[in-house]
Design a protein around this motif. Structure first.
Motif, mmCIF file in Angstrom:
data_model
loop_
_atom_site.group_PDB
_atom_site.id
_atom_site.type_symbol
_atom_site.label_atom_id
_atom_site.label_comp_id
_atom_site.label_asym_id
_atom_site.label_seq_id
_atom_site.Cartn_x
_atom_site.Cartn_y
_atom_site.Cartn_z
ATOM 1 N N VAL A 53 0.759 -1.448 -0.467
ATOM 2 C CA VAL A 53 -0.373 -0.016 0.255
ATOM 3 C C VAL A 53 1.025 1.266 0.263
ATOM 4 C CG1 VAL A 53 -1.952 0.999 1.486
ATOM 5 C CG2 VAL A 53 -1.861 -1.368 1.125
ATOM 6 N N VAL A 54 1.554 1.062 0.868
ATOM 7 C CA VAL A 54 2.701 2.366 0.770
ATOM 8 C C VAL A 54 3.628 2.958 -0.575
ATOM 9 C CG1 VAL A 54 5.102 3.110 1.893
ATOM 10 C CG2 VAL A 54 3.352 1.773 3.423
ATOM 11 N N ALA A 55 3.824 1.389 -1.059
ATOM 12 C CA ALA A 55 4.781 1.759 -2.434
ATOM 13 C C ALA A 55 3.473 2.685 -3.776
ATOM 14 C CB ALA A 55 4.855 0.472 -2.770
ATOM 15 N N GLU A 56 2.404 2.174 -3.125
ATOM 16 C CA GLU A 56 1.722 1.953 -4.556
ATOM 17 C C GLU A 56 1.243 4.158 -4.076
ATOM 18 O OE1 GLU A 56 -2.898 1.513 -5.714
ATOM 19 O OE2 GLU A 56 -2.102 0.172 -4.583
ATOM 20 N N LYS A 57 1.143 4.459 -2.763
ATOM 21 C CA LYS A 57 1.090 5.493 -2.602
ATOM 22 C C LYS A 57 2.001 6.055 -3.343
ATOM 23 C CE LYS A 57 1.740 7.017 1.312
ATOM 24 N NZ LYS A 57 2.462 7.627 2.375
ATOM 25 N N LEU A 58 3.080 5.517 -2.990
ATOM 26 C CA LEU A 58 5.024 6.682 -3.135
ATOM 27 C C LEU A 58 4.610 6.739 -4.572
ATOM 28 C CD1 LEU A 58 7.394 5.369 -0.862
ATOM 29 C CD2 LEU A 58 5.949 7.600 -0.496
ATOM 30 N N GLY A 59 4.418 5.688 -4.962
ATOM 31 C CA GLY A 59 4.390 6.330 -6.848
ATOM 32 C C GLY A 59 2.816 6.831 -7.157
ATOM 33 N N ILE A 60 2.129 7.228 -6.391
ATOM 34 C CA ILE A 60 0.395 7.748 -7.017
ATOM 35 C C ILE A 60 0.942 9.289 -6.908
ATOM 36 C CG2 ILE A 60 -1.354 8.394 -6.415
ATOM 37 C CD1 ILE A 60 -2.397 5.836 -5.962
ATOM 38 N N LYS A 61 2.136 8.974 -5.759
ATOM 39 C CA LYS A 61 2.812 11.278 -5.240
ATOM 40 C C LYS A 61 3.826 11.289 -6.243
ATOM 41 C CE LYS A 61 2.806 14.332 -1.947
ATOM 42 N NZ LYS A 61 4.280 14.877 -2.895
ATOM 43 N N ARG A 62 4.901 10.332 -6.959
ATOM 44 C CA ARG A 62 4.976 10.519 -7.468
ATOM 45 C C ARG A 62 4.820 11.089 -9.394
ATOM 46 N NH1 ARG A 62 8.387 6.857 -5.762
ATOM 47 N NH2 ARG A 62 7.642 5.105 -7.413
ATOM 48 N N LYS A 63 3.237 10.494 -9.197
ATOM 49 C CA LYS A 63 3.664 10.905 -10.982
ATOM 50 C C LYS A 63 2.569 12.000 -10.928
ATOM 51 C CE LYS A 63 2.284 5.934 -12.409
ATOM 52 N NZ LYS A 63 1.998 5.104 -12.651
ATOM 53 N N LEU A 64 2.184 12.015 -9.114
ATOM 54 C CA LEU A 64 1.324 13.545 -8.780
ATOM 55 C C LEU A 64 1.823 14.853 -8.918
ATOM 56 C CD1 LEU A 64 -1.828 14.182 -8.390
ATOM 57 C CD2 LEU A 64 -1.360 13.993 -5.533
ATOM 58 N N ASP A 65 2.994 14.023 -8.334
ATOM 59 C CA ASP A 65 3.760 15.958 -8.242
ATOM 60 C C ASP A 65 4.350 15.984 -9.511
ATOM 61 O OD1 ASP A 65 3.863 15.927 -5.439
ATOM 62 O OD2 ASP A 65 5.519 14.838 -4.893
ATOM 63 N N ALA A 66 4.414 14.806 -10.631
ATOM 64 C CA ALA A 66 5.009 15.023 -12.194
ATOM 65 C C ALA A 66 3.408 16.059 -12.221
ATOM 66 C CB ALA A 66 5.323 14.359 -12.893
ATOM 67 N N GLN A 67 2.190 15.504 -12.272
ATOM 68 C CA GLN A 67 1.332 16.388 -13.359
ATOM 69 C C GLN A 67 1.005 17.706 -12.763
ATOM 70 O OE1 GLN A 67 0.015 15.236 -16.014
ATOM 71 N NE2 GLN A 67 1.444 13.480 -15.657
ATOM 72 N N LYS A 68 1.061 17.676 -11.356
ATOM 73 C CA LYS A 68 0.622 18.947 -10.876
ATOM 74 C C LYS A 68 2.194 20.445 -11.214
ATOM 75 C CE LYS A 68 -1.081 17.695 -6.135
ATOM 76 N NZ LYS A 68 -0.500 18.180 -4.531
ATOM 77 N N GLN A 69 3.374 19.738 -11.740
ATOM 78 C CA GLN A 69 3.783 20.197 -12.314
ATOM 79 C C GLN A 69 3.140 20.876 -13.542
ATOM 80 O OE1 GLN A 69 6.867 22.293 -10.934
ATOM 81 N NE2 GLN A 69 6.695 23.235 -12.831
ATOM 82 N N ARG A 70 3.332 19.731 -14.209
ATOM 83 C CA ARG A 70 2.591 19.960 -15.642
ATOM 84 C C ARG A 70 1.590 21.202 -15.687
ATOM 85 N NH1 ARG A 70 0.892 15.064 -18.999
ATOM 86 N NH2 ARG A 70 0.875 16.789 -20.621
ATOM 87 N N VAL A 71 0.302 21.787 -14.755
ATOM 88 C CA VAL A 71 -0.587 21.723 -14.373
ATOM 89 C C VAL A 71 0.099 23.110 -14.008
ATOM 90 C CG1 VAL A 71 -2.563 22.355 -12.658
ATOM 91 C CG2 VAL A 71 -2.449 20.016 -13.736
#
Length: 223
Positions: A53-71
């Motif tokens: 669960v933690v690994a999946e959350k960290l993966g989503i967090k990395r993608k989320l940070d990248a997409q926030k930068q794209r925004v």
């Protein structure tokens, strides 16, 4: 006749229950140990699940940070297009931004849900680990008590088995003590005789004189 058969059936079930209960009681420590082992194995599986669960959350967090930068970049592009008077380009960029924002919102919700799940699962694992530790300590204590009881039982059996031998040993010891006492009495008698021959006071006379001195001291203190 039917009632008699029912009573026999009830008695049979009662006998079976007693046999099973006795079997459980006889193996209670082994049963408890196995139950703790199985619970600990389940706890390990839960820990592994939590790590996933933690690994999946960290993966989503990395993608989320990248997409926030794209925004953020897309927002800046829209501002630049508006400032340059490129309305059509700004509109296209705004459509892309809307899609990005929708994706970011969905991912953020998933991230938050995983975070809540992780927190709840971690608390449950802590409680379970604490309870298991308590039962493990109780099991070790119960084993120690059982071993002590076995040792005491063996000692009792050994003592009962050899009680007659111990009794004979005590008789022998008493005879040895009596022999020593008789020897001491003879030595004291010989000393008294020697003292009497030499004209010296014997032990009895010495003790009597000491007693008189003690009595005189008390009389003096009373006066």
């Amino acid at each position: 006749m039917f009632e008699f058969i029912q009573k026999l059936s009830t008695a049979a079930r009662g006998g079976t229950r007693e046999v099973l209960e006795n079997a459980v009681d006889a193996q209670s420590l082994r049963i408890l140990s196995q139950e703790i082992y199985e619970c600990e194995a389940s706890l390990k599986e839960s820990k592994l699940h939590l790590s996933n669960v933690v690994a999946e959350k960290l993966g989503i967090k990395r993608k989320l940070d990248a997409q926030k930068q794209r925004v953020a970049n897309k927002e800046q592009e829209i501002r630049d297009a508006i400032e340059q008077g490129h309305e059509a380009s700004a509109l296209l960029l705004a459509e892309e931004l809307a899609q990005l924002e929708t994706w970011v919102t969905t991912q953020q919700q998933q991230h938050d849900q995983l975070q809540d799940y992780e927190t709840n699962l971690l608390q449950a694992l802590k409680r379970t680990a604490f309870t298991l530790s308590k039962y493990r300590n109780e099991l070790n204590m119960a084993r120690a008590v059982e071993e002590t009881q076995k040792s005491v039982g063996k000692i009792s059996v050994h003592a009962n088995k050899h009680s007659h031998t111990f009794s004979r040993m005590q008789e022998s010891l008493d005879r040895i003590k009596l022999k020593h006492e008789n020897f001491d009495d003879k030595m004291l008698a010989m000393q008294n005789i020697e003292s009497h021959i030499r004209g010296e006071p014997g032990s009895q006379e010495i003790n009597k004189k000491r007693a008189e001195e003690v009595l005189a001291r008390f009389k003096k203190s009373v006066d």
